[in-house]
Design an enzyme around this catalytic site. Structure first.
Site, short mmCIF file in Angstrom:
data_model
loop_
_atom_site.label_atom_id
_atom_site.label_comp_id
_atom_site.label_asym_id
_atom_site.label_seq_id
_atom_site.Cartn_x
_atom_site.Cartn_y
_atom_site.Cartn_z
CG ASP A 1 -39.41 -40.43 77.80
OD1 ASP A 1 -39.30 -41.57 76.80
OD2 ASP A 1 -40.62 -40.52 78.06
CG HIS B 1 -42.28 -43.75 76.01
ND1 HIS B 1 -41.98 -42.78 76.69
CD2 HIS B 1 -43.44 -44.22 75.74
CE1 HIS B 1 -43.15 -42.33 76.86
NE2 HIS B 1 -44.06 -43.09 76.29
CB SER C 1 -46.13 -40.67 75.40
OG SER C 1 -46.29 -41.22 76.63
#
Length: 286
Positions: free
Chosen positions: A143, A113, A219
């Site tokens: 992911d 993402h 992230s």
């Protein structure tokens, strides 16, 4: 003359003793300073110093074409004459993190993402050098993604550990760029393993749960154990609660990265089976 010699010898002794005392005092202070520093230089400090050079800041730009509302939106005739009213480009940027897994080839692991739909990827290393990155493959189900930067010299790379022997309660360290604050370090413990998390319309499985603070921008950054080995890739996909963070186990990451480097995607396994009801006629036939 003899008195002068005695006085000189006496002063020499006193000077020698004074110098010895000064040296001992300095040595004692240095020893205490070193001891104090050794107490401050905990295992967490050593682990962060070990891995921080391999953590990068990832900035992406996404360019989208948007068709604004127009009363004749379904008619191609008007689109030909008023194209600017039917298609406008908008750009927006986002920030994330990554960890260098191969310093010689310039491979960086991050989250899907973070780079999804990105038209431009910019990577900034710990020494503030800027590189243009490109995606080598991405897997939305896990992911995970791999990007590459072209380098002339070998970059520092992180050591990938083993996530099979994780212990509930062991200390973990997260490094990333939350909200653009580069190389932010947070600590916590392994709260749980093998967690399933629902985010939007997707379920992510086999996550590591931790109470180390993981926010947007973290992230793609590494989750470390106390030895400085990467045991997970942080993912900030769960924003509903504080004190709950998740990471993708590094053993799973290794498998996904290998597939992405090989094929650019992760191909789901399938079995060539076809089921059919066993009727009396088929039974008699076979």
């Amino acid at each position: 003359m003899r008195n002068d010699q005695k006085v000189n010898k006496m002063w020499q002794r006193r000077c020698s003793i004074a110098l010895l005392l000064v040296a001992l005092t300095i040595g004692l202070h240095l020893e205490r300073a070193e001891a104090k520093e050794s107490l401050r230089r905990s295992a967490i400090v050593v682990a962060v110093e070990k891995v921080s050079p391999a953590v990068v800041n990832i900035s992406t730009t996404v360019t989208e074409k948007v068709s604004p509302f127009f009363p004749f939106g379904g008619d191609d005739f008007f689109k030909d004459f008023f194209p600017e009213m039917f298609s406008r480009e908008y750009q927006h940027s986002s920030l994330g993190s990554g960890v260098i897994i191969d310093g010689e080839k310039g491979y960086i692991a991050t989250n899907h993402h973070v780079v999804a739909r990105a038209t431009e990827i910019k990577v900034i290393t710990s020494n503030q050098k800027e590189y243009k990155g490109r995606s080598l493959g991405s897997d939305p189900r896990s992911d995970l993604a791999v990007i590459k930067i072209d380098v002339k010299e070998k970059l520092p790379e992180a050591k990938l550990g083993d996530s099979e022997d994780l212990m509930i309660g062991e200390t973990v360290i997260a490094i990333g760029n939350p909200f653009g604050l580069t190389h932010t370090v947070t600590t916590g413990v392994v709260s749980a393993i093998d967690r399933s998390v629902r985010a939007e319309d997707r379920i992510y499985r086999h996550f590591i749960q931790t109470d180390a603070s993981i926010n947007p921008g973290n992230s793609g950054g590494p989750l470390l154990n106390i030895d400085g080995d990467v045991i997970g890739i942080n993912t900030a996909i769960y924003q509903k609660a504080q004190g709950i963070g998740f990471a993708i186990p590094i053993n799973k990451t290794k498998r996904i990265v290998k597939e992405l480097l090989r094929a650019g995607e992760v191909q789901p396994p399938w079995l060539g089976l076809d089921l059919q009801e066993l009727t009396p006629e088929l039974k008699h036939h076979f």
